[in-house]
Design an enzyme around this catalytic site. Structure first.
Site, PDB file in Angstrom:
ATOM      1  N   GLU A 285       0.819  -1.221   0.000  1.00 43.23           N
ATOM      2  CA  GLU A 285       0.000   0.000   0.000  1.00 43.23           C
ATOM      3  C   GLU A 285       0.850   1.267   0.000  1.00 43.23           C
ATOM      4  O   GLU A 285       0.351   2.348   0.322  1.00 43.23           O
ATOM      5  CB  GLU A 285      -0.942   0.015   1.214  1.00 43.23           C
ATOM      6  CG  GLU A 285      -1.889  -1.170   1.338  1.00 43.23           C
ATOM      7  CD  GLU A 285      -2.958  -1.244   0.251  1.00 43.23           C
ATOM      8  OE1 GLU A 285      -2.924  -0.433  -0.693  1.00 43.23           O
ATOM      9  OE2 GLU A 285      -3.820  -2.130   0.350  1.00 43.23           O
TER      10      GLU A 285
ATOM     11  N   HIS B 265      -2.689   2.694   8.033  1.00 39.19           N
ATOM     12  CA  HIS B 265      -3.814   1.936   7.458  1.00 39.19           C
ATOM     13  C   HIS B 265      -4.086   0.739   8.352  1.00 39.19           C
ATOM     14  O   HIS B 265      -3.147   0.041   8.770  1.00 39.19           O
ATOM     15  CB  HIS B 265      -3.472   1.488   6.044  1.00 39.19           C
ATOM     16  CG  HIS B 265      -4.410   0.448   5.509  1.00 39.19           C
ATOM     17  ND1 HIS B 265      -5.772   0.669   5.389  1.00 39.19           N
ATOM     18  CD2 HIS B 265      -4.202  -0.828   5.083  1.00 39.19           C
ATOM     19  CE1 HIS B 265      -6.339  -0.430   4.901  1.00 39.19           C
ATOM     20  NE2 HIS B 265      -5.417  -1.353   4.711  1.00 39.19           N
TER      21      HIS B 265
ATOM     22  N   HIS C  46      -7.542  -2.208   9.821  1.00 37.04           N
ATOM     23  CA  HIS C  46      -8.845  -2.826   9.555  1.00 37.04           C
ATOM     24  C   HIS C  46      -9.681  -2.872  10.840  1.00 37.04           C
ATOM     25  O   HIS C  46      -9.953  -3.959  11.350  1.00 37.04           O
ATOM     26  CB  HIS C  46      -8.658  -4.256   9.034  1.00 37.04           C
ATOM     27  CG  HIS C  46      -7.815  -4.400   7.807  1.00 37.04           C
ATOM     28  ND1 HIS C  46      -7.271  -5.614   7.406  1.00 37.04           N
ATOM     29  CD2 HIS C  46      -7.415  -3.501   6.867  1.00 37.04           C
ATOM     30  CE1 HIS C  46      -6.580  -5.453   6.294  1.00 37.04           C
ATOM     31  NE2 HIS C  46      -6.633  -4.181   5.944  1.00 37.04           N
TER      32      HIS C  46
ATOM     33  N   GLU D 281     -17.543  13.660  22.072  1.00 36.16           N
ATOM     34  CA  GLU D 281     -16.310  14.331  21.659  1.00 36.16           C
ATOM     35  C   GLU D 281     -15.863  14.046  20.219  1.00 36.16           C
ATOM     36  O   GLU D 281     -14.843  14.576  19.770  1.00 36.16           O
ATOM     37  CB  GLU D 281     -15.192  14.017  22.657  1.00 36.16           C
ATOM     38  CG  GLU D 281     -15.494  14.736  23.967  1.00 36.16           C
ATOM     39  CD  GLU D 281     -14.559  14.426  25.097  1.00 36.16           C
ATOM     40  OE1 GLU D 281     -13.510  13.808  24.873  1.00 36.16           O
ATOM     41  OE2 GLU D 281     -14.894  14.811  26.229  1.00 36.16           O
TER      42      GLU D 281
ATOM     43  N   HIS E  19     -13.206  -2.627   3.613  1.00 33.81           N
ATOM     44  CA  HIS E  19     -11.779  -2.968   3.748  1.00 33.81           C
ATOM     45  C   HIS E  19     -11.183  -2.429   5.056  1.00 33.81           C
ATOM     46  O   HIS E  19     -10.682  -3.200   5.862  1.00 33.81           O
ATOM     47  CB  HIS E  19     -11.001  -2.435   2.534  1.00 33.81           C
ATOM     48  CG  HIS E  19      -9.548  -2.765   2.543  1.00 33.81           C
ATOM     49  ND1 HIS E  19      -8.834  -3.086   1.421  1.00 33.81           N
ATOM     50  CD2 HIS E  19      -8.641  -2.812   3.560  1.00 33.81           C
ATOM     51  CE1 HIS E  19      -7.577  -3.335   1.740  1.00 33.81           C
ATOM     52  NE2 HIS E  19      -7.434  -3.169   3.037  1.00 33.81           N
TER      53      HIS E  19
HETATM   54  P1  13P Z   1       0.683  -5.414   3.170  1.00 33.42           P
HETATM   55  O1  13P Z   1       0.972  -6.725   3.856  1.00 33.42           O
HETATM   56  O2  13P Z   1       1.261  -5.342   1.797  1.00 33.42           O
HETATM   57  O3  13P Z   1       1.104  -4.243   4.048  1.00 33.42           O
HETATM   58  O4  13P Z   1      -0.891  -5.294   2.965  1.00 33.42           O
HETATM   59  C1  13P Z   1      -1.759  -5.377   4.053  1.00 33.42           C
HETATM   60  C2  13P Z   1      -3.053  -4.666   3.806  1.00 33.42           C
HETATM   61  O5  13P Z   1      -3.735  -4.308   4.746  1.00 33.42           O
HETATM   62  C3  13P Z   1      -3.474  -4.411   2.417  1.00 33.42           C
HETATM   63  O6  13P Z   1      -4.489  -3.470   2.360  1.00 33.42           O
HETATM   64 ZN    ZN Z   2      -5.689  -3.399   4.220  1.00 37.46          ZN
END
Ligand code: 13P
Ligand code: ZN
Length: 273
Positions: A117, A140, A142, A170, A211
């Site tokens: 990413e 990033h 999840h 808040e 995602h």
């Molecule tokens: P990577 O292992 O390449 O960092 O990817 C993980 C991920 O969350 C892809 O969106």
């Molecule tokens: Zn991801």
């Protein structure tokens, strides 16, 4: 973790952050990635920057970041393992003079490379540095409830933000710039990178529907706290969405909050005069 590496502040900090994110269940398997801009002077205190271990093509143009150093999680690596073995799970890269490759200064010791990413990370850094020159982190992850919410809530930036703001008093103070929402897109591509970076002009949080999420900020703590607050709001939503709503935070009350805390908020997201 060898003694010397464990003493380096920015590596220690990233290890602790990845560990926290894993502990919260946000980063299953190799899910999630972090990039952390480190000032050159700080890098040079600990590493010999004249020695390049490898040069790795970026696959996109990052010439606006030439000469900048980033500590970046590796592709396919598990957040669960970062603390135990930073040298294998992390890499310290410098954007090369050509703007389209990265020079590896330290890390990725098993021959690996930076996250898939990286386009979304570096393109978001470029955008955020223009909005706030002190921005240093792109993250990033999840988060469970936020991800669940994208399955049951309308995927519209204004209504999605408004729902989150209603969930904890808040929220509007912590993310007055709201959350931008992208539809499902193929991950790891330059296209999703460009779309994310464009949204980062307007907000420090970009939801990748079905995602995960991207967050940006000045420090690892601030960026983690930002995502943590969004995730908490999504959790309250997921705990209550199927129940009759008897009480809510009203727009007039949110207006009192932004006035009290003096924050610039997305005015068109509240229905008040
Ligand atoms: P990577 O292992 O390449 O960092 O990817 C993980 C991920 O969350 C892809 O969106
Ligand atoms: Zn991801």
């Amino acid at each position: 973790m060898t003694e010397e590496i464990s003493k380096i502040g920015f590596i220690k900090e990233l290890c602790a952050t990845a560990d926290n994110m894993y502990r919260l269940g946000w980063d299953e398997r190799n899910g999630g990635n972090i990039s952390y801009l480190i000032p050159e002077a700080e890098v040079k205190q600990h590493f010999d920057c004249s020695k390049v271990l490898r040069t790795i093509p970026l696959g996109f143009d990052a010439k606006e970041l030439v000469g900048k150093y980033f500590l970046v999680t590796g592709t396919g690596k598990y957040f669960k393992n970062v603390k135990e073995d930073p040298e294998n799970n992390l890499g310290l890269i410098r954007i090369a003079k050509d703007g389209v490759s990265a020079e590896l200064i330290w890390g990725y010791s098993d021959g690996g490379k930076f996250t898939s990413e990286l386009p979304a990370h570096l393109m978001s850094h470029i955008t955020r540095l223009k909005v706030d020159p002190e921005n240093r982190v792109v993250m990033h992850t999840h988060p469970t409830n936020l991800l669940a919410m994208t399955y049951v809530h309308e995927l519209n930036t204004k209504t999605f933000t408004h729902t989150l703001w209603e969930m904890c008093t808040e929220c509007i103070v912590v993310f007055p710039d709201g959350v931008e929402v992208l539809p499902w897109m193929l991950c790891g591509t330059n296209e999703i990178g460009e779309a994310t970076a464009e949204k980062m002009n307007l907000s420090r949080v970009v939801v990748w529907s079905l995602h995960g999420v991207y967050g940006a900020g000045k420090s690892l703590d601030e960026t983690f706290g930002l995502i943590e607050t969004v995730e908490k709001a999504a959790q309250i939503y997921m705990l209550t969405a199927h129940l009759p709503r008897i009480n809510t935070i009203k727009d007039e009350e949110m207006l009192q909050l932004v006035k009290r805390f003096g924050v610039q908020y997305r005015k068109d997201f509240l229905n008040v005069k």
